[in-house]
Write an enzyme that holds these catalytic residues in place. Structure first.
Site, mmCIF file in Angstrom:
data_model
loop_
_atom_site.group_PDB
_atom_site.id
_atom_site.type_symbol
_atom_site.label_atom_id
_atom_site.label_comp_id
_atom_site.label_asym_id
_atom_site.label_seq_id
_atom_site.Cartn_x
_atom_site.Cartn_y
_atom_site.Cartn_z
ATOM 1 N N HIS A 1 -10.044 1.325 11.161
ATOM 2 C CA HIS A 1 -10.525 0.788 12.436
ATOM 3 C C HIS A 1 -11.922 0.199 12.295
ATOM 4 C CE1 HIS A 1 -13.356 4.114 12.952
ATOM 5 N NE2 HIS A 1 -12.387 4.905 12.517
ATOM 6 N N GLU B 1 -7.100 10.948 12.512
ATOM 7 C CA GLU B 1 -8.115 11.397 11.564
ATOM 8 C C GLU B 1 -8.051 12.905 11.344
ATOM 9 O OE1 GLU B 1 -9.721 11.022 8.987
ATOM 10 O OE2 GLU B 1 -11.347 9.642 9.563
#
Length: 228
Positions: A29, A106
């Site tokens: 990202h 994550e």
């Protein structure tokens, strides 16, 4: 009069994925908003969920421009909005609706969520030195175990590959995820050997059955950054 037989030539060829293999472009990202002590991030299932910073939105645009000319059959994001925001420009260009793969989120940092990992890294917290020495996330109090993290990532990518044989997929995910995936693919003895993929970078993995083939890591040509 007979002519000599033409000599057979054995040329070098570019890599070609095995038939039925899935090509996965793992995109980290774009840069997310900075952590501020007086303004903690929103949490999603106990994990920090910052939006993209202005530079992160530029990263997202550049990723979209880079991959728009590639054959992309599907887009995946995680439950954390910084991945969806990074995928949005590409999804709009290709007319694809991203699917959500929860297990590619994550690593859960336990007591160090909500920006504390960034703060303690900058402050030189003693556990940070231990983390890099032992190359284990779970030295952080309450953090997800490395074994559980690795298993959920392998499971998620195996499902994606099974759903897209012979196709190319863009997966918008996180730095810790990319580091763990490539450590597994390379069978690296150093678990953190591939930690540090840049925001907006593109890494390329080919999955064919149980084989994970590394094609590129941390490609940032589209970000116009100097080598470093």
């Amino acid at each position: 009069m007979s002519t000599p037989e033409q000599e057979i030539e054995y040329r070098q060829h570019r890599f070609s994925p095995p038939p039925g293999a899935t090509e996965i472009f793992l995109v980290r990202h774009g840069e997310s908003a900075p952590a501020r002590g007086e303004n903690p991030f929103t949490l999603v299932e106990g994990q920090a969920d910052p939006e993209l910073a202005p530079d992160g939105r530029d990263h997202a645009r550049r990723v979209g421009d880079r991959l728009a000319g590639e054959r992309i059959d599907a887009i995946y994001v995680t439950t954390l909005r910084r991945t969806a925001e990074t995928a949005a420009p590409l999804a709009e260009k290709l007319g694809l609706t991203p699917a959500v793969e929860r297990d590619l989120r994550e690593i859960h940092l336990g007591d160090w969520e909500n920006g504390l990992f960034r703060k303690y890294s900058a402050d030189g917290h003693p556990v940070i030195e231990r983390l890099w020495t032992e190359q284990r996330w779970d030295v952080i109090p309450g953090a997800e175990s490395d074994e559980a993290f690795g298993a959920r990532l392998r499971g998620a990518l195996t499902r994606i590959a099974a759903a897209h044989p012979g196709q190319r997929v863009a997966v918008f995910t996180h730095g810790g995820v990319i580091g763990e995936v490539f450590a597994q693919a390379s069978r690296s003895v150093e678990r953190f050997a591939f930690l540090g993929a840049d925001n907006g970078s593109i890494s390329h993995l080919v999955i064919h059955g149980d084989r994970w083939i590394i094609r590129r890591f941390n490609d940032t040509a589209h970000l116009a950054t100097p080598l470093g």
